[in-house]
Design a protein around this motif. Structure first.
Motif, short mmCIF file in Angstrom:
data_model
loop_
_atom_site.label_atom_id
_atom_site.label_comp_id
_atom_site.label_asym_id
_atom_site.label_seq_id
_atom_site.Cartn_x
_atom_site.Cartn_y
_atom_site.Cartn_z
N THR A 122 9.32 12.94 2.06
CA THR A 122 7.93 12.48 2.00
C THR A 122 7.57 11.80 3.32
OG1 THR A 122 8.63 10.39 1.06
CG2 THR A 122 8.02 12.13 -0.48
N CYS A 123 6.29 11.62 3.53
CA CYS A 123 5.84 10.94 4.73
C CYS A 123 4.47 10.30 4.46
CB CYS A 123 5.73 11.91 5.91
SG CYS A 123 4.39 13.11 5.76
N GLY A 124 4.09 9.41 5.36
CA GLY A 124 2.72 8.94 5.37
C GLY A 124 1.89 9.91 6.20
N SER A 186 10.50 0.95 8.84
CA SER A 186 9.69 0.21 7.87
C SER A 186 8.72 1.14 7.18
CB SER A 186 8.89 -0.89 8.57
OG SER A 186 9.77 -1.82 9.17
N LEU A 187 8.46 0.85 5.90
CA LEU A 187 7.46 1.64 5.16
C LEU A 187 6.06 1.25 5.64
CD1 LEU A 187 7.14 3.72 2.84
CD2 LEU A 187 6.80 1.79 1.30
N LYS A 205 4.29 10.02 9.32
CA LYS A 205 5.10 8.82 9.58
C LYS A 205 6.21 8.77 8.55
CE LYS A 205 4.70 3.74 9.30
NZ LYS A 205 5.35 3.46 8.02
N ASP A 206 7.46 8.77 9.02
CA ASP A 206 8.56 8.72 8.05
C ASP A 206 9.63 7.73 8.50
OD1 ASP A 206 10.23 9.91 9.92
OD2 ASP A 206 11.01 11.40 8.51
N MET A 207 10.80 7.79 7.86
CA MET A 207 11.85 6.80 8.16
C MET A 207 13.17 7.45 8.58
SD MET A 207 10.98 4.03 5.16
CE MET A 207 12.14 2.79 5.69
N THR A 230 2.67 11.40 0.88
CA THR A 230 2.53 10.62 -0.35
C THR A 230 1.48 9.52 -0.22
OG1 THR A 230 4.36 9.28 0.45
CG2 THR A 230 4.88 10.85 -1.30
N ASP A 231 1.12 9.17 1.01
CA ASP A 231 0.21 8.03 1.22
C ASP A 231 -0.49 8.19 2.56
OD1 ASP A 231 3.26 7.20 1.72
OD2 ASP A 231 2.01 6.38 3.31
N VAL A 233 -1.66 6.47 5.83
CA VAL A 233 -1.32 5.29 6.64
C VAL A 233 -2.58 4.53 7.05
CG1 VAL A 233 -0.20 4.56 8.80
CG2 VAL A 233 0.76 6.48 7.50
N THR A 239 0.33 1.02 1.11
CA THR A 239 1.26 2.15 1.23
C THR A 239 2.22 2.24 0.04
OG1 THR A 239 1.19 2.00 3.62
CG2 THR A 239 3.09 3.13 2.70
N PHE A 243 2.67 5.35 -2.34
CA PHE A 243 3.95 6.04 -2.24
C PHE A 243 4.59 6.21 -3.61
CE2 PHE A 243 8.62 5.59 -1.91
CZ PHE A 243 8.90 6.80 -1.30
N1 ADE Z 1 7.57 7.97 3.41
C1 ADE Z 1 6.49 8.19 2.68
N2 ADE Z 1 5.42 7.49 3.14
C2 ADE Z 1 5.87 6.80 4.21
C3 ADE Z 1 5.27 5.88 5.11
N3 ADE Z 1 4.00 5.54 5.02
N4 ADE Z 1 6.04 5.37 6.09
C4 ADE Z 1 7.34 5.72 6.21
N5 ADE Z 1 7.95 6.56 5.39
C5 ADE Z 1 7.23 7.10 4.40
#
Ligand code: ADE
Length: 273
Positions: A122-124, A186-187, A205-207, A230-231, A233, A239, A243
């Motif tokens: 997933t990512c922002g 960071s989320l 944006k991910d981790m 999922t969200d 930013v 978030t 998420f």
């Molecule tokens: N994974 C899903 N949403 C995220 C976010 N906003 N930032 C980092 N990792 C994520």
């Protein structure tokens, strides 16, 4: 001595390495997916089986293997935290890099090296980039947005920008978006992160993407990111709420998208860029 023949050999070696995906049959894809909840629907859908002893003892990582379209598929998740005693998924760059490194090394030792790292998760997304919840992105490149080292040379190292496999044709064919994914531990984000995300033209944006791509590059294996939003930013909602609300539908969407991407890249007619 450097003969014309040596030059010819070097020329063809360069040609082969730059056209890898089109010209070769991919027989093994490594799919690092950090969170169990993100991976489970895909693992179940493909009927992959947990491989005991795949990773060294004391590591939390899990590997699931099977076949899809005559291609070996190894899904790796980063397991649950036992060190801090939280039992939560091992999110972030440290575990993603180590798990991916160990999985690639193991695949080499087994004599069946992975030829593609397909990092899914997933990512922002960003409304300023036209992103919406549930969008599937195939990534065109990665960078870090939280490694600020204001010393000449180290500044570039910190950002760690990498161009990765060009998925443009694949994305058009499959109806997915493309964009750069930037990574941080960071989320949420702070203003400085956002400056780096803007500078790097981030759509996702991910981790973990940038750390997994770094390991893939070290092994000279192409990296492809498949990320579901999922969200938003730069949207109005916190978030973490967005998420958690969308994690399960995103995992379902990955279950739908990943076999299609897998089929595309393993297609012997080789339509990838
Ligand atoms: N994974 C899903 N949403 C995220 C976010 N906003 N930032 C980092 N990792 C994520």
């Amino acid at each position: 001595p450097f003969t014309a023949c040596t030059f010819l050999l070097l020329f063809f070696a360069a040609l082969v390495s730059s056209t890898k995906l089109e010209s070769m049959t991919i027989q093994h894809v490594l799919v690092p997916i950090v969170m169990e909840a993100e991976a489970k629907p895909f693992v179940d859908h493909l009927g992959l089986e947990l491989v005991e002893g795949f990773f060294p003892p004391h590591t939390p990582f899990l590997a699931y293997q099977g076949e899809h379209h005559n291609c070996k598929v190894t899904v790796v998740t980063m397991g649950k935290d036992t060190v801090y005693g939280t039992g939560m998924d091992n999110v972030g760059t440290t575990s993603a890099a180590l798990g991916t490194f160990l999985a690639l090394s193991r695949s080499e030792a087994d004599g069946n090296p992975a030829q593609l790292v397909m990092n899914a998760g997933t990512c922002g997304g960003f409304q300023r980039q036209g992103g919406g919840i549930g969008d599937v992105y195939l990534t065109t490149g990665v960078a870090h947005h939280d490694r600020r080292i204001p010393i000449p040379g180290f500044d570039v190292y910190g950002i760690g920008k990498l161009e990765t496999l060009n998925p443009t044709t694949m994305a058009k064919t499959l109806g997915y978006k493309t964009g750069i994914c930037t990574t941080g531990n960071s989320l949420d984000w702070v203003e400085k992160d956002d400056e780096f995300m803007k500078d790097n033209n981030a759509s996702c944006k991910d981790m973990e993407a940038a750390s997994i791509a770094w390991i893939a590059k070290m092994h000279d294996v192409p990296y492809l990111g498949v990320k579901v939003v999922t969200d938003i930013v730069d949207g109005p909602h916190p978030t973490q709420d967005e998420f958690l609300e969308n994690l399960h539908s995103a995992a379902k969407s990955l279950q739908d998208a990943l076999p299609k991407v897998l089929e595309y890249v393993t297609d012997k007619t080789g339509q990838s860029d």
